[in-house]
Design a protein around this motif. Sequence first.
Motif, PDB file in Angstrom:
ATOM      1  N   HIS A 105      11.575  -3.743  -4.376  1.00  0.00           N
ATOM      2  CA  HIS A 105      10.149  -3.737  -4.072  1.00  0.00           C
ATOM      3  C   HIS A 105       9.529  -2.369  -4.288  1.00  0.00           C
ATOM      4  O   HIS A 105      10.167  -1.347  -4.068  1.00  0.00           O
ATOM      5  N   TRP A 106       8.264  -2.388  -4.671  1.00  0.00           N
ATOM      6  CA  TRP A 106       7.473  -1.177  -4.858  1.00  0.00           C
ATOM      7  C   TRP A 106       6.424  -1.102  -3.760  1.00  0.00           C
ATOM      8  O   TRP A 106       5.920  -2.119  -3.304  1.00  0.00           O
ATOM      9  N   THR A 107       6.071   0.106  -3.384  1.00  0.00           N
ATOM     10  CA  THR A 107       4.937   0.344  -2.504  1.00  0.00           C
ATOM     11  C   THR A 107       3.834   0.966  -3.345  1.00  0.00           C
ATOM     12  O   THR A 107       4.059   1.963  -4.026  1.00  0.00           O
ATOM     13  N   TYR A 108       2.655   0.340  -3.345  1.00  0.00           N
ATOM     14  CA  TYR A 108       1.474   0.879  -4.018  1.00  0.00           C
ATOM     15  C   TYR A 108       0.486   1.304  -2.955  1.00  0.00           C
ATOM     16  O   TYR A 108       0.199   0.543  -2.028  1.00  0.00           O
ATOM     17  N   GLU A 109      -0.059   2.508  -3.084  1.00  0.00           N
ATOM     18  CA  GLU A 109      -1.089   3.010  -2.187  1.00  0.00           C
ATOM     19  C   GLU A 109      -2.327   3.305  -3.029  1.00  0.00           C
ATOM     20  O   GLU A 109      -2.285   4.132  -3.937  1.00  0.00           O
ATOM     21  N   PHE A 110      -3.427   2.596  -2.736  1.00  0.00           N
ATOM     22  CA  PHE A 110      -4.675   2.763  -3.476  1.00  0.00           C
ATOM     23  C   PHE A 110      -5.726   3.382  -2.566  1.00  0.00           C
ATOM     24  O   PHE A 110      -5.965   2.897  -1.465  1.00  0.00           O
ATOM     25  N   SER A 111      -6.387   4.457  -3.034  1.00  0.00           N
ATOM     26  CA  SER A 111      -7.485   5.061  -2.275  1.00  0.00           C
ATOM     27  C   SER A 111      -8.810   4.520  -2.798  1.00  0.00           C
ATOM     28  O   SER A 111      -8.880   3.951  -3.892  1.00  0.00           O
ATOM     29  N   SER A 112      -9.860   4.718  -2.055  1.00  0.00           N
ATOM     30  CA  SER A 112     -11.184   4.234  -2.457  1.00  0.00           C
ATOM     31  C   SER A 112     -11.725   5.010  -3.664  1.00  0.00           C
ATOM     32  O   SER A 112     -12.630   4.537  -4.342  1.00  0.00           O
ATOM     33  N   THR A 113     -11.156   6.190  -3.948  1.00  0.00           N
ATOM     34  CA  THR A 113     -11.597   6.981  -5.101  1.00  0.00           C
ATOM     35  C   THR A 113     -10.862   6.601  -6.391  1.00  0.00           C
ATOM     36  O   THR A 113     -11.153   7.136  -7.449  1.00  0.00           O
ATOM     37  N   GLY A 114      -9.895   5.684  -6.296  1.00  0.00           N
ATOM     38  CA  GLY A 114      -9.157   5.252  -7.475  1.00  0.00           C
ATOM     39  C   GLY A 114      -7.819   5.935  -7.656  1.00  0.00           C
ATOM     40  O   GLY A 114      -7.068   5.594  -8.564  1.00  0.00           O
ATOM     41  N   GLU A 115      -7.507   6.891  -6.786  1.00  0.00           N
ATOM     42  CA  GLU A 115      -6.193   7.523  -6.881  1.00  0.00           C
ATOM     43  C   GLU A 115      -5.151   6.555  -6.342  1.00  0.00           C
ATOM     44  O   GLU A 115      -5.423   5.783  -5.423  1.00  0.00           O
ATOM     45  N   ILE A 117      -0.629   5.918  -5.710  1.00  0.00           N
ATOM     46  CA  ILE A 117       0.767   6.355  -5.697  1.00  0.00           C
ATOM     47  C   ILE A 117       1.597   5.080  -5.688  1.00  0.00           C
ATOM     48  O   ILE A 117       1.323   4.161  -4.919  1.00  0.00           O
ATOM     49  N   ALA A 118       2.606   5.025  -6.543  1.00  0.00           N
ATOM     50  CA  ALA A 118       3.533   3.897  -6.570  1.00  0.00           C
ATOM     51  C   ALA A 118       4.936   4.472  -6.426  1.00  0.00           C
ATOM     52  O   ALA A 118       5.298   5.422  -7.118  1.00  0.00           O
ATOM     53  N   HIS A 119       5.722   3.918  -5.491  1.00  0.00           N
ATOM     54  CA  HIS A 119       7.078   4.445  -5.331  1.00  0.00           C
ATOM     55  C   HIS A 119       8.035   3.356  -4.870  1.00  0.00           C
ATOM     56  O   HIS A 119       7.656   2.369  -4.244  1.00  0.00           O
ATOM     57  N   ARG A 120       9.287   3.562  -5.225  1.00  0.00           N
ATOM     58  CA  ARG A 120      10.395   2.695  -4.817  1.00  0.00           C
ATOM     59  C   ARG A 120      11.584   3.614  -4.626  1.00  0.00           C
ATOM     60  O   ARG A 120      12.084   4.199  -5.586  1.00  0.00           O
TER      61      ARG A 120
END
Length: 176
Positions: A105-115, A117-120
């Motif tokens: 599984h991957w963790t995706y973190e999306f900010s409201s500015t479009g930045e 981070i994806a990590h596993r």
Amino acid sequence: MLSLSPAARRGAVTAAIFLATLLTTSSCGQDTASNDSGDRPAYEYTDEPTEEPTDEPTDEPTEEPTSEPAEEPTEEPTKLIEPVEGSVPDSVVGVWCGGSNAEGHWTYEFSSTGEFIAHRGGAGFSGVVVSDSRSMTFHVPGESPFVSSWEVVQDPVLGPLLFLDGYSYLPGSCNS
């Protein structure tokens, strides 16, 4: 598999050759002029006239070679990447866990500015994502942008589900 009698096979081969010949001659046309031997068609062509260089003087000034040394190349490549303005819908902003069970599984973190981070585990990448109604274009520094389809669906039991390229992601980190 369909088996054909020898006679049917010969007929099919003959028909295929006939069609190939017909298509070849009808698309190319036939030239009736003969070549030196007289038994095969000859194809004529004409060269386009080209301008020959002349030795006549012109009124335009000629450039003299400069004696200045050329600039030495720098060791660091110049980065011509322009900043990308990110955009993420409100329904995607946050942390999501999911993806392929076979690969982990991957963790995706999306900010409201479009930045994002994806990590596993110890692997991952980050950058800026630009979204439209059906796709997200991920811009990762030093890499070519890649596009993923996306959709957020409200499941009656699980709640919101983010789908990226057909893989489902639940709200929250995979590490929690």
